[in-house]
Design a protein around this motif. Structure first.
Motif, PDB file in Angstrom:
ATOM      1  N   ALA A 170      35.065   2.692  30.975  1.00 37.18           N
ATOM      2  CA  ALA A 170      34.105   3.505  31.725  1.00 37.18           C
ATOM      3  C   ALA A 170      34.034   4.927  31.183  1.00 37.18           C
ATOM      4  O   ALA A 170      32.945   5.501  31.047  1.00 37.18           O
ATOM      5  N   PHE A 171      35.193   5.493  30.857  1.00 41.88           N
ATOM      6  CA  PHE A 171      35.220   6.858  30.336  1.00 41.88           C
ATOM      7  C   PHE A 171      34.508   6.940  28.990  1.00 41.88           C
ATOM      8  O   PHE A 171      33.700   7.837  28.753  1.00 41.88           O
ATOM      9  N   ARG A 172      34.791   5.993  28.107  1.00 38.81           N
ATOM     10  CA  ARG A 172      34.187   6.027  26.781  1.00 38.81           C
ATOM     11  C   ARG A 172      32.675   5.822  26.846  1.00 38.81           C
ATOM     12  O   ARG A 172      31.927   6.436  26.074  1.00 38.81           O
ATOM     13  N   LYS A 173      32.223   4.973  27.731  1.00 37.25           N
ATOM     14  CA  LYS A 173      30.775   4.777  27.855  1.00 37.25           C
ATOM     15  C   LYS A 173      30.115   6.060  28.356  1.00 37.25           C
ATOM     16  O   LYS A 173      29.038   6.444  27.877  1.00 37.25           O
ATOM     17  N   ASP A 174      30.748   6.725  29.318  1.00 37.79           N
ATOM     18  CA  ASP A 174      30.192   7.972  29.839  1.00 37.79           C
ATOM     19  C   ASP A 174      30.181   9.054  28.760  1.00 37.79           C
ATOM     20  O   ASP A 174      29.181   9.766  28.581  1.00 37.79           O
ATOM     21  N   VAL A 175      31.280   9.172  28.011  1.00 40.19           N
ATOM     22  CA  VAL A 175      31.366  10.179  26.947  1.00 40.19           C
ATOM     23  C   VAL A 175      30.340   9.899  25.854  1.00 40.19           C
ATOM     24  O   VAL A 175      29.786  10.833  25.254  1.00 40.19           O
ATOM     25  N   SER A 176      30.039   8.628  25.598  1.00 37.89           N
ATOM     26  CA  SER A 176      29.018   8.291  24.603  1.00 37.89           C
ATOM     27  C   SER A 176      27.685   8.946  24.960  1.00 37.89           C
ATOM     28  O   SER A 176      26.991   9.505  24.094  1.00 37.89           O
ATOM     29  N   GLY A 177      27.329   8.894  26.223  1.00 40.56           N
ATOM     30  CA  GLY A 177      26.085   9.518  26.660  1.00 40.56           C
ATOM     31  C   GLY A 177      26.124  11.026  26.574  1.00 40.56           C
ATOM     32  O   GLY A 177      25.145  11.667  26.154  1.00 40.56           O
ATOM     33  N   VAL A 178      27.252  11.602  26.947  1.00 43.73           N
ATOM     34  CA  VAL A 178      27.390  13.064  26.894  1.00 43.73           C
ATOM     35  C   VAL A 178      27.269  13.567  25.451  1.00 43.73           C
ATOM     36  O   VAL A 178      26.547  14.528  25.156  1.00 43.73           O
ATOM     37  N   LEU A 179      27.975  12.906  24.541  1.00 42.85           N
ATOM     38  CA  LEU A 179      27.923  13.339  23.139  1.00 42.85           C
ATOM     39  C   LEU A 179      26.544  13.111  22.534  1.00 42.85           C
ATOM     40  O   LEU A 179      26.101  13.890  21.681  1.00 42.85           O
ATOM     41  N   ALA A 180      25.870  12.039  22.949  1.00 38.30           N
ATOM     42  CA  ALA A 180      24.518  11.790  22.440  1.00 38.30           C
ATOM     43  C   ALA A 180      23.596  12.955  22.774  1.00 38.30           C
ATOM     44  O   ALA A 180      22.813  13.410  21.924  1.00 38.30           O
ATOM     45  N   LYS A 181      23.675  13.455  23.989  1.00 39.07           N
ATOM     46  CA  LYS A 181      22.833  14.588  24.385  1.00 39.07           C
ATOM     47  C   LYS A 181      23.160  15.840  23.573  1.00 39.07           C
ATOM     48  O   LYS A 181      22.265  16.526  23.078  1.00 39.07           O
ATOM     49  N   ARG A 182      24.443  16.112  23.424  1.00 36.02           N
ATOM     50  CA  ARG A 182      24.852  17.321  22.709  1.00 36.02           C
ATOM     51  C   ARG A 182      24.506  17.242  21.221  1.00 36.02           C
ATOM     52  O   ARG A 182      24.029  18.220  20.629  1.00 36.02           O
ATOM     53  N   ALA A 183      24.753  16.080  20.625  1.00 33.54           N
ATOM     54  CA  ALA A 183      24.452  15.930  19.198  1.00 33.54           C
ATOM     55  C   ALA A 183      22.952  15.993  18.942  1.00 33.54           C
ATOM     56  O   ALA A 183      22.506  16.574  17.940  1.00 33.54           O
ATOM     57  N   ALA A 184      22.163  15.424  19.838  1.00 36.87           N
ATOM     58  CA  ALA A 184      20.704  15.455  19.670  1.00 36.87           C
ATOM     59  C   ALA A 184      20.189  16.884  19.731  1.00 36.87           C
ATOM     60  O   ALA A 184      19.341  17.285  18.916  1.00 36.87           O
ATOM     61  N   ARG A 185      20.694  17.658  20.668  1.00 39.80           N
ATOM     62  CA  ARG A 185      20.231  19.041  20.786  1.00 39.80           C
ATOM     63  C   ARG A 185      20.671  19.879  19.586  1.00 39.80           C
ATOM     64  O   ARG A 185      19.920  20.734  19.110  1.00 39.80           O
ATOM     65  N   ALA A 186      21.871  19.619  19.088  1.00 39.65           N
ATOM     66  CA  ALA A 186      22.330  20.350  17.905  1.00 39.65           C
ATOM     67  C   ALA A 186      21.492  19.999  16.687  1.00 39.65           C
ATOM     68  O   ALA A 186      21.081  20.878  15.916  1.00 39.65           O
ATOM     69  N   ALA A 187      21.216  18.697  16.500  1.00 42.94           N
ATOM     70  CA  ALA A 187      20.401  18.274  15.361  1.00 42.94           C
ATOM     71  C   ALA A 187      18.992  18.828  15.468  1.00 42.94           C
ATOM     72  O   ALA A 187      18.387  19.243  14.460  1.00 42.94           O
ATOM     73  N   TYR A 188      18.447  18.862  16.685  1.00 45.25           N
ATOM     74  CA  TYR A 188      17.092  19.377  16.895  1.00 45.25           C
ATOM     75  C   TYR A 188      17.028  20.879  16.545  1.00 45.25           C
ATOM     76  O   TYR A 188      16.102  21.329  15.841  1.00 45.25           O
ATOM     77  N   THR A 189      18.006  21.630  16.994  1.00 50.86           N
ATOM     78  CA  THR A 189      18.030  23.068  16.698  1.00 50.86           C
ATOM     79  C   THR A 189      18.125  23.301  15.192  1.00 50.86           C
ATOM     80  O   THR A 189      17.427  24.172  14.638  1.00 50.86           O
ATOM     81  N   ARG A 190      18.957  22.521  14.530  1.00 56.66           N
ATOM     82  CA  ARG A 190      19.085  22.667  13.087  1.00 56.66           C
ATOM     83  C   ARG A 190      17.796  22.280  12.381  1.00 56.66           C
ATOM     84  O   ARG A 190      17.400  22.911  11.400  1.00 56.66           O
ATOM     85  N   ALA A 191      17.170  21.217  12.835  1.00 58.98           N
ATOM     86  CA  ALA A 191      15.936  20.768  12.198  1.00 58.98           C
ATOM     87  C   ALA A 191      14.823  21.811  12.334  1.00 58.98           C
ATOM     88  O   ALA A 191      13.928  21.892  11.480  1.00 58.98           O
ATOM     89  N   LYS A 192      14.882  22.595  13.354  1.00 60.37           N
ATOM     90  CA  LYS A 192      13.898  23.670  13.523  1.00 60.37           C
ATOM     91  C   LYS A 192      14.240  24.899  12.676  1.00 60.37           C
ATOM     92  O   LYS A 192      13.530  25.880  12.688  1.00 60.37           O
TER      93      LYS A 192
END
Length: 285
Positions: free
Chosen positions: A259-281
């Motif tokens: 349960a913890f790992r599944k929840d963390v997967s979602g949290v990291l997905a959000k953070r990594a997406a926002r970081a990649a988006y900022t860099r891409a801009k």
């Protein structure tokens, strides 16, 4: 035990074909530990670093060819590679300690086929391939297809990986890799997440890929289409997180529950997406 230092790919392949119990040494940070611990006793160690190109990072067709003997620290010191693929370099620079990074390689990390290898998710999200040499010549293989199970690869007898290739970057593209570990440094990922994005000139995502590490027997590619057509707004990022959580198939162990790992997967997905988006801009994070 013999120590072999071939000076050509052909010579290395010939050694491996003639001696199936031989093991390839690139950085050696895992192989030498296993030897000292008595976990393996190969008949020969084949050091590939003296083969031409094994220690080189070169531009190729707009992308990057990284030799199998290139240390992770050397990737971090290559400004142009880091500018194109900051997420790939982030994963490489999280393997072990500073001292280990001076020797370890992403090819070794990949061929160990450990589910929690830090360098692999970003390579997969980037669409990277590896060049495999063997008795039948060379072939290019998607990184995702090299590991088949924990500790197992698709490499055939006499084959070894000579390089990694990162494809040419489209305009307005970047990536990010994040992991969760119990300690601040030098630990094995409980979850790792890489996101790779391309934007149009208006900042709208036109292509997206995501992969997860440490939540299955090998790296998982996750559907990141929720981001396409968005500006990485909250709704799109939440949908991406839901996809990551659903795709994760971890186990319970001392480092985390399912349960913890599944929840963390979602949290990291959000953070990594926002970081990649900022860099891409074009902004730094």
């Amino acid at each position: 035990m013999k120590f072999q230092t071939p000076h050509s790919v052909e010579d290395a392949v010939a050694i491996l074909v003639a001696d199936p119990d031989a093991r390839v040494l690139a950085g050696g940070t895992d192989l030498l530990v296993r030897l000292r611990a008595g976990h393996m006793t190969p008949s020969a160690v084949v050091d590939i670093k003296r083969i031409n190109g094994m220690r080189d990072i070169t531009s190729e067709n707009g992308g990057w060819r990284i030799g199998a003997g290139v240390a992770c620290a050397e990737m971090g010191e290559h400004a142009a590679l880091k500018a194109d693929y900051p997420g790939v370099v982030e994963g490489a620079e999280l393997i072990g300690s500073t001292q280990v990074q001076g020797r370890c390689t992403v090819v070794g990390n990949l061929c160990n086929a450990g589910p929690a290898g830090d360098s692999v998710p970003a390579l997969v999200a980037a669409g990277a391939t590896v060049r495999v040499a063997g008795p039948n010549g060379t072939r290019d293989v998607d990184v995702i297809d090299i590991p088949t199970a924990p500790g197992k690869t698709s490499l055939k007898e006499g084959e070894f990986v000579t390089s990694v290739f990162l494809p040419a970057r489209a305009a307005n593209s970047s990536d990010a890799y994040l992991r969760f570990i119990p300690r601040t440094e030098m630990d094995i990922a409980v979850v790792g997440c890489a996101v790779n994005l391309t934007l149009d000139d208006a900042g709208v995502v036109t292509a997206a890929s995501m992969s997860l590490g440490a939540v299955g027997p090998k790296v998982k590619q996750v559907d990141a289409s929720a981001l396409v057509g968005s500006t990485c707004d909250d709704a799109a990022v939440e949908a991406l997180a839901a996809a990551a959580t659903a795709a994760a198939t971890p186990i319970d162990d001392k480092r985390g529950t399912i349960a913890f790992r599944k929840d963390v997967s979602g949290v990291l997905a959000k953070r990594a997406a926002r970081a990649a988006y900022t860099r891409a801009k074009g902004a730094s994070t």
